[in-house]
Design an enzyme around this catalytic site. Structure first.
Site, PDB file in Angstrom:
ATOM      1  N   GLU A  34      12.851 -44.660 -30.506  1.00 22.40           N
ATOM      2  CA  GLU A  34      12.109 -43.524 -29.955  1.00 22.40           C
ATOM      3  C   GLU A  34      10.826 -43.414 -30.765  1.00 22.40           C
ATOM      4  O   GLU A  34      10.850 -43.112 -31.956  1.00 22.40           O
ATOM      5  CB  GLU A  34      12.923 -42.229 -30.102  1.00 22.40           C
ATOM      6  CG  GLU A  34      14.231 -42.213 -29.328  1.00 22.40           C
ATOM      7  CD  GLU A  34      14.050 -41.894 -27.858  1.00 22.40           C
ATOM      8  OE1 GLU A  34      12.905 -41.627 -27.442  1.00 22.40           O
ATOM      9  OE2 GLU A  34      15.050 -41.930 -27.131  1.00 22.40           O
ATOM     10  N   GLU A  76       7.139 -41.856 -20.436  1.00 19.94           N
ATOM     11  CA  GLU A  76       6.996 -42.247 -21.841  1.00 19.94           C
ATOM     12  C   GLU A  76       5.934 -43.342 -21.947  1.00 19.94           C
ATOM     13  O   GLU A  76       6.211 -44.497 -22.263  1.00 19.94           O
ATOM     14  CB  GLU A  76       8.374 -42.685 -22.373  1.00 19.94           C
ATOM     15  CG  GLU A  76       9.370 -41.523 -22.303  1.00 19.94           C
ATOM     16  CD  GLU A  76      10.826 -41.931 -22.440  1.00 19.94           C
ATOM     17  OE1 GLU A  76      11.105 -43.080 -22.840  1.00 19.94           O
ATOM     18  OE2 GLU A  76      11.699 -41.091 -22.133  1.00 19.94           O
ATOM     19  N   HIS A 136      11.311 -46.335 -26.294  1.00 16.60           N
ATOM     20  CA  HIS A 136      11.198 -45.039 -25.620  1.00 16.60           C
ATOM     21  C   HIS A 136      10.306 -44.121 -26.451  1.00 16.60           C
ATOM     22  O   HIS A 136       9.901 -44.451 -27.551  1.00 16.60           O
ATOM     23  CB  HIS A 136      12.585 -44.382 -25.502  1.00 16.60           C
ATOM     24  CG  HIS A 136      13.507 -45.057 -24.546  1.00 16.60           C
ATOM     25  ND1 HIS A 136      13.835 -44.532 -23.322  1.00 16.60           N
ATOM     26  CD2 HIS A 136      14.203 -46.222 -24.638  1.00 16.60           C
ATOM     27  CE1 HIS A 136      14.678 -45.336 -22.701  1.00 16.60           C
ATOM     28  NE2 HIS A 136      14.918 -46.380 -23.475  1.00 16.60           N
TER      29      HIS A 136
HETATM   30 ZN   LIG Z   1      13.299 -42.643 -22.670  1.00 21.48          ZN
END
Ligand SMILES: [Zn+2]
Length: 427
Positions: free
Chosen positions: A380, A184, A307
């Site tokens: 995210e 990531e 993330h």
């Molecule tokens: Zn992750």
């Protein structure tokens, strides 16, 4: 994933070198599939297919769309299970080439926020460390290099730094953690971009004002071994690079290794799994060191673990569907971050609990909330899957700009509201 290592290696090398001759490679695609049966879940697990969706798969979880990377043979075998899939990324190799195209300085300059050529592309561990050193000399008043807070499994430094104003007095501390999952890349890039935005915030701006009341602590690369492995060898590596006794498979999923309801759900005890939770909570040197670092901040109030991908603002809990005490506080905070993010470029993030995305235990944010007396969130970052982990370098700055707006909202919120302490620390 292990079965396609050589393919991925070749693809990664192809992507990283603009001079490499384009050797023919088996085509790889990402499919978005809805799993209806336990057999389909087991097929993905048994074949060790590379699941791109952040949550992975586990037995008992059905009817959730997942993104999975397959070559032609894997695709045929998967579709033979009767699973419903649509092609989502037609050609992974083309995507990896696009990912590494640097942004011109001219394009960076056009943006409203002050920018820096550092953010024109994804940077190596060495380049990130060099940037930390550069900031330390450029901003001696506001930037403090904290050096290494521990060592990775392969002995790389886990670097930390602090940003605050010269104003003294009691200040609350916020921790921003990046890069815990190796592939990531935009997580580490965004963590650094948030630091850059604080350092260059104009005097009198809301962001600059935060530094008079807060200390921001950063660990931009919490899985440096995995990150470097992802850059050089296997672009889709997720875990750390620690050896596992009794297995030839490498690595622990560092976001399943924290000491909060460790391994009760959404984690695996198979060292070959991408969600292997380790031999026990904090068995990985990275999580152990990061947790000690966080607990060493006596004035800590909040933390965000960054993330990608999916565009979510995730509040507690991750391990259970039950709402936490003070859910209203968390919901208002999460929804406000979502709206602040959207205000920059209109990008739509979803605000919800971690478990509503997918229940998983032993994650960083749950530990912050339950064990460290911090308001813990997971973000995210971009995108929603069109590029997946291979977000093109040209999107680093816009992703960072909108994430920074979310962080400014979050910081203001924890300053202006009484912060709930969910539970006392448990042993
Ligand atoms: Zn992750």
């Amino acid at each position: 994933m292990r079965g396609t290592l050589s393919t991925v290696t070749a693809l990664a090398l192809l992507a990283l070198s603009t001079h490499a001759s384009p050797l023919p490679q088996p085509r790889e695609q990402v499919l978005r599939c809805t799993l209806d049966t336990a057999e389909q879940v087991s097929h993905i697990e048994n074949q060790n297919l590379d699941v791109w969706s952040h949550h992975g798969v586990s037995a008992g979880e059905k009817a959730r769309p997942i993104d999975v990377r397959v070559n032609d043979a894997q695709k045929a075998a998967l579709l033979a299970t009767g699973v419903r899939c649509e092609p989502f990324i037609e050609d992974v190799a083309a995507l990896l080439k696009e990912e590494m195209i640097p942004v011109s300085q001219q394009t960076l300059q056009k943006r409203a926020a002050p920018s820096d050529p550092y953010f024109s592309t994804y940077r190596s561990f060495a380049e990130i460390n060099a940037q930390i050193a550069k900031w330390a000399s450029a901003y001696p008043t506001t930037f403090k290099d904290l050096g290494s807070v521990g060592q990775s499994a392969q002995g790389r430094a886990l670097r930390a730094f602090k940003i605050t104003s010269a104003k003294t007095g009691p200040k609350k501390a916020i921790w921003l953690n990046g890069g815990i999952h190796a592939r990531e890349w935009v997580s580490s890039a965004t963590t650094m971009y948030i630091a850059h935005s604080l350092l260059t915030a104009p005097a009198g701006s809301p962001a600059a004002a935060l530094l008079d009341s807060l200390e921001f602590y950063f660990t931009p690369m919490s899985n440096p071994d995995g990150y470097e492995y992802s850059r050089t060898t296997n672009r889709m590596w997720r875990k750390n690079r620690g050896k596992n006794a009794g297995s030839s498979c490498i690595g622990t999923d560092l976001n399943r290794n924290w000491d909060e309801h460790w391994n009760v759900v959404g984690a695996s005890q198979d060292p070959c799994s991408d969600t292997y939770s380790g031999t026990k909570a904090f068995s990985a040197p990275e999580t152990l060191a990061l947790s000690k670092f966080a607990l060493s901040l006596p004035n800590r109030v909040a933390g965000i673990d960054l993330h990608s991908y999916g565009q979510y603002v995730l509040r507690p809990w991750g391990w259970t569907y039950d709402a936490p005490p003070n859910n209203d506080f968390y919901t208002r905070l999460g929804d406000g971050m979502r709206d602040a993010i959207r205000s920059v470029y209109g990008t739509r993030y979803t605000s919800q609990s971690g478990a509503d995305l997918y229940p998983a235990a032993g994650a960083t944010d749950d530990w912050m909330n339950a064990k460290a007396r911090m308001v813990g969130f997971t973000i995210e970052l971009r995108d929603t899957g069109s590029y997946g982990f291979a977000l093109p370098a040209r999107l680093i700055v816009p992703t960072g700009e909108e994430a920074f707006a979310g962080v400014v909202y979050y910081a203001r919120f924890v300053l202006d509201n009484k912060v709930p302490i969910l539970t006392p620390a448990r042993s």
